[in-house]
Every structure is written in structure tokens, then in C-alpha cells.
Motif scaffolding. Structure first.
Motif, short mmCIF file in Angstrom:
data_model
loop_
_atom_site.label_atom_id
_atom_site.label_comp_id
_atom_site.label_asym_id
_atom_site.label_seq_id
_atom_site.Cartn_x
_atom_site.Cartn_y
_atom_site.Cartn_z
N PHE A 53 -32.35 -7.72 34.40
CA PHE A 53 -33.34 -6.75 34.86
C PHE A 53 -33.26 -5.48 34.01
CE2 PHE A 53 -32.24 -9.49 38.35
CZ PHE A 53 -33.45 -9.80 38.92
N ASP A 54 -34.41 -4.87 33.77
CA ASP A 54 -34.41 -3.72 32.86
C ASP A 54 -33.74 -2.49 33.46
OD1 ASP A 54 -36.33 -3.03 34.72
OD2 ASP A 54 -37.84 -2.41 33.25
N TYR A 55 -33.42 -2.50 34.76
CA TYR A 55 -32.70 -1.36 35.34
C TYR A 55 -31.18 -1.54 35.24
CZ TYR A 55 -33.37 -4.48 39.43
OH TYR A 55 -33.46 -5.55 40.28
N GLY A 56 -30.75 -2.41 34.30
CA GLY A 56 -29.34 -2.47 33.93
C GLY A 56 -28.47 -3.46 34.66
N VAL A 57 -29.09 -4.34 35.47
CA VAL A 57 -28.32 -5.32 36.25
C VAL A 57 -28.48 -6.71 35.64
CG1 VAL A 57 -28.06 -6.46 38.49
CG2 VAL A 57 -28.51 -4.01 38.39
N VAL A 58 -27.36 -7.45 35.57
CA VAL A 58 -27.37 -8.85 35.18
C VAL A 58 -26.81 -9.67 36.33
CG1 VAL A 58 -26.50 -10.58 33.56
CG2 VAL A 58 -27.06 -8.30 32.73
N VAL A 59 -27.49 -10.78 36.65
CA VAL A 59 -27.03 -11.66 37.71
C VAL A 59 -26.69 -13.02 37.10
CG1 VAL A 59 -27.51 -12.61 39.99
CG2 VAL A 59 -28.62 -10.49 39.29
N PHE A 60 -25.46 -13.47 37.36
CA PHE A 60 -24.96 -14.74 36.82
C PHE A 60 -24.89 -15.77 37.95
CE2 PHE A 60 -23.02 -11.27 34.44
CZ PHE A 60 -23.22 -11.65 33.12
N ALA A 61 -25.23 -17.01 37.62
CA ALA A 61 -25.08 -18.12 38.57
C ALA A 61 -24.33 -19.25 37.88
CB ALA A 61 -26.45 -18.60 39.06
N ASN A 62 -23.21 -19.65 38.49
CA ASN A 62 -22.36 -20.74 37.97
C ASN A 62 -21.76 -20.42 36.59
OD1 ASN A 62 -22.47 -22.40 40.16
ND2 ASN A 62 -24.05 -23.76 39.35
N PHE A 63 -21.45 -19.17 36.34
CA PHE A 63 -20.82 -18.78 35.08
C PHE A 63 -19.31 -18.75 35.25
CE2 PHE A 63 -24.86 -17.91 33.40
CZ PHE A 63 -24.76 -17.49 32.08
N THR A 64 -18.59 -19.25 34.27
CA THR A 64 -17.14 -19.08 34.25
C THR A 64 -16.82 -17.64 33.86
OG1 THR A 64 -16.95 -19.69 31.92
CG2 THR A 64 -16.82 -21.48 33.54
N PRO A 65 -15.64 -17.12 34.20
CA PRO A 65 -15.29 -15.76 33.80
C PRO A 65 -15.40 -15.54 32.29
CG PRO A 65 -13.74 -16.56 35.45
CD PRO A 65 -14.62 -17.73 35.08
N ARG A 66 -15.02 -16.54 31.49
CA ARG A 66 -15.08 -16.37 30.04
C ARG A 66 -16.53 -16.25 29.56
NH1 ARG A 66 -15.59 -19.62 25.56
NH2 ARG A 66 -15.70 -21.51 26.82
N LYS A 67 -17.40 -17.13 30.03
CA LYS A 67 -18.80 -17.09 29.63
C LYS A 67 -19.47 -15.80 30.10
CE LYS A 67 -19.53 -21.01 27.46
NZ LYS A 67 -20.03 -21.04 26.06
N LYS A 68 -19.09 -15.36 31.30
CA LYS A 68 -19.66 -14.12 31.84
C LYS A 68 -19.26 -12.93 30.99
CE LYS A 68 -17.72 -12.29 35.38
NZ LYS A 68 -17.16 -12.07 36.71
N ASN A 69 -17.99 -12.82 30.66
CA ASN A 69 -17.51 -11.70 29.84
C ASN A 69 -18.10 -11.73 28.44
OD1 ASN A 69 -15.92 -10.69 31.94
ND2 ASN A 69 -14.16 -11.93 31.36
N GLU A 70 -18.28 -12.93 27.89
CA GLU A 70 -18.89 -13.04 26.56
C GLU A 70 -20.32 -12.49 26.58
OE1 GLU A 70 -18.71 -17.11 25.41
OE2 GLU A 70 -16.57 -17.06 24.88
N PHE A 71 -21.06 -12.84 27.62
CA PHE A 71 -22.44 -12.35 27.68
C PHE A 71 -22.49 -10.85 27.94
CE2 PHE A 71 -26.49 -11.38 29.68
CZ PHE A 71 -27.36 -11.93 28.74
N ILE A 72 -21.59 -10.33 28.76
CA ILE A 72 -21.56 -8.89 29.02
C ILE A 72 -21.32 -8.14 27.71
CG2 ILE A 72 -20.23 -7.04 30.10
CD1 ILE A 72 -19.84 -8.90 32.50
N ASP A 73 -20.38 -8.61 26.90
CA ASP A 73 -20.13 -7.98 25.60
C ASP A 73 -21.37 -8.05 24.71
OD1 ASP A 73 -17.54 -7.38 26.31
OD2 ASP A 73 -16.69 -9.20 25.40
N PHE A 74 -22.07 -9.16 24.78
CA PHE A 74 -23.28 -9.33 23.96
C PHE A 74 -24.40 -8.39 24.39
CE2 PHE A 74 -27.50 -11.37 24.03
CZ PHE A 74 -27.78 -11.41 22.67
N ILE A 75 -24.66 -8.30 25.70
CA ILE A 75 -25.83 -7.56 26.16
C ILE A 75 -25.64 -6.05 26.09
CG2 ILE A 75 -25.27 -7.35 28.62
CD1 ILE A 75 -28.18 -8.19 29.20
N LYS A 76 -24.42 -5.60 25.95
CA LYS A 76 -24.19 -4.15 25.86
C LYS A 76 -24.88 -3.53 24.66
CE LYS A 76 -19.87 -3.73 28.47
NZ LYS A 76 -18.41 -3.44 28.42
N SER A 77 -25.14 -4.32 23.63
CA SER A 77 -25.83 -3.78 22.45
C SER A 77 -27.30 -3.52 22.74
CB SER A 77 -25.69 -4.75 21.27
OG SER A 77 -26.27 -6.00 21.59
N TYR A 78 -27.81 -3.99 23.88
CA TYR A 78 -29.20 -3.76 24.27
C TYR A 78 -29.31 -2.73 25.40
CZ TYR A 78 -29.92 -8.00 21.57
OH TYR A 78 -29.93 -8.93 20.55
#
Length: 264
Positions: A53-78
Motif C-alpha cells: 500500500f502506498d501509505y507505507g504498509v506491506v502485508v505478507f501471507a505465507n512468507f518465511t522470515p527470511r523471504k519477508k526480511n529480504e523483501f523488506i530490504d528490497f522495498i526500502k529503496s522505494y
């Protein structure tokens, strides 16, 4: 009875805002659905889901902690501004084909079937709840700081804050309020519930479960209190400035009289 299946949902406030357009263009995966304000992805044969969501929230479903953290690191550049607060909520969707209607509890919802529409409704409401947590934290900070100035008025009869700092404080309050107003749409019902009674009921019950509307009204009420305090502080500072100007005028008149007396 066969054991029900679960989908673990995790919503995190990562930033104040995301550049959705740029993210969608550069992510490299075709979204299941998207709009100018959000993107919904189904990943790895529809076993993982991602709602941004453009108001800064990401919602994960069935993500492992590793996959979740990888995406969080990725999306911070946006992200426009990273939120340095631990704001997240966990929820789960239980799928039980033996039931005929949705059952909603504080930390899970049981549904007779699961599809992208049900997932989006659940993930959307959790995202709204986390976003409200963020704005509640911001307004709590504003109320705490304004209370400090009110106590100073009570005990000292004056404000020690400078005009510059007061203007910065006013700017901070207005920025929070404008941000909330800009994101008022997060409380709107999504289009997919309009023609589907089951989804409409699910959305309504989830909003009630997370207290979405009452929390927003309380948030708006507290911001009004802060704005009232700001008007009081501004009036006090204006009186202080007027008094200072009056003394400057008096001193100038006195100096003019003294100079006139010395030269005559």
C-alpha cells in the motif's frame, strides 16, 4: 473432522509512503491486481501473497522470515521515509470446508473457502489497522509535547518555546493531519465488496473486529485537541510579541526624548 489449513498474515508499517508506480515497473513480476495506491501479488504458484500500500504498509501471507526480511530490504529503496517504529500485526486465515459462514475472532478468521478476493479483504483490513497504529503513535507524541507546554503555562504563566520552534511544531502537526487526510481512502470499502454480499459481510465484520472506524474517529478527535492547543500557544506568543514591540517603541521614544534634551 479434517484439520483446517492456515494462512499466516503479517502486516508491517515500513515507511511513511511508497512509490507504487516505480515499484510496479521495476519489481519484475506481473501483479494479480493493482491501482495507483496498491499492488497485490500472488507468488510461487499462489502459495505466497503480497499486498503493498502506498501509505507505507506491506502485508505478507505465507512468507518465511527470511523471504519477508529480504523483501523488506528490497522495498526500502522505494520508500520516502523509513518508519523507525515496531508497528506490525499478525493474523491468520483458517480454511475449513465444513463451515457454512465466516467466523471472526480477535486473532484469526475462519472461512469455508479461500480465493484472492477473501485474501485481499483480510489483508486490507490488517493493513488499515497497522496504519492507524502508526498515526496513533504520531498523535500520542504530539499530545505529549503539547501537554508539556500546557503544564509550563500552568506553573510559570508563560511559554519558553521560541516562535521558530513553535512554527516548526505547527508544521509537524499539520503534516500529520494532512497525511491522514490524504489517506482517508484507506477507510473506504474496496470495490470488490460492492456486488458480493459475502465479501461485504466479511469486510464489515473485520472492520468491527479491528475497531477501524472508532479508532479513526478517536484519532481525528485527538488531532482537534492538538490544534486547539496550537491556537492557544499562538495567541500566547502573539501577546508576547506585541508586548515586546510595545517595549521597543517605548524605549525608542525615550531615547528620542533623551537625545532631544541633550542637544537642546
Amino acid at each position: 473432522m479434517e484439520k483446517a489449513n492456515f494462512i499466516k498474515i503479517e502486516a508491517i508499517q515500513i515507511a511513511e509512503a511508497f512509490n507504487i508506480k516505480k515499484l510496479r515497473a521495476e519489481f519484475g513480476i506481473v501483479p494479480h491486481s493493482s491501482s495507483p495506491s496498491e499492488i497485490f501479488y500472488t507468488l510461487t504458484n499462489k502459495k505466497r501473497y503480497l499486498y503493498i500500500f502506498d501509505y507505507g504498509v506491506v502485508v505478507f501471507a505465507n512468507f518465511t522470515p527470511r523471504k519477508k526480511n529480504e523483501f523488506i530490504d528490497f522495498i526500502k529503496s522505494y520508500a520516502s521515509t523509513i518508519v523507525d517504529l515496531e508497528l506490525f500485526e499478525e493474523y491468520r486465515i483458517e480454511i475449513d470446508e465444513n463451515i457454512t459462514k465466516v467466523i471472526i475472532k480477535n486473532d484469526y478468521v475462519t472461512v469455508p473457502f479461500i480465493d484472492s478476493s477473501v485474501l485481499k479483504i483480510v489483508m486490507l483490513n490488517i493493513a488499515q489497522s497497522v496504519a492507524l497504529d502508526y498515526y496513533e503513535a504520531l498523535t500520542d507524541d504530539l499530545i505529549t509535547s503539547s501537554k508539556k507546554y500546557i503544564q509550563e503555562l500552568e506553573h510559570r504563566g508563560k511559554l519558553s518555546i521560541s516562535k521558530k520552534n513553535l512554527l516548526k511544531y505547527i508544521g509537524k502537526v499539520l503534516n500529520v493531519k494532512n497525511s491522514i487526510v490524504d489517506n482517508l481512502y484507506i477507510l473506504d470499502d474496496p470495490n470488490l465488496v460492492w456486488d458480493n454480499e459475502e465479501l461485504h459481510l466479511l469486510n464489515r465484520h473485520l472492520k468491527a473486529n479491528f475497531d477501524i472506524n472508532p479508532r479513526f474517529k478517536d484519532l481525528d478527535y485527538r488531532l482537534d485537541i492538538v490544534e486547539d492547543n496550537l491556537r492557544l500557544f499562538t495567541d500566547v506568543l502573539n501577546v508576547r510579541e506585541s508586548s515586546r514591540l510595545e517595549w521597543i517603541v517605548i524605549i525608542l521614544i525615550f531615547l528620542e526624548i533623551m537625545i532631544a534634551l541633550l542637544f537642546h
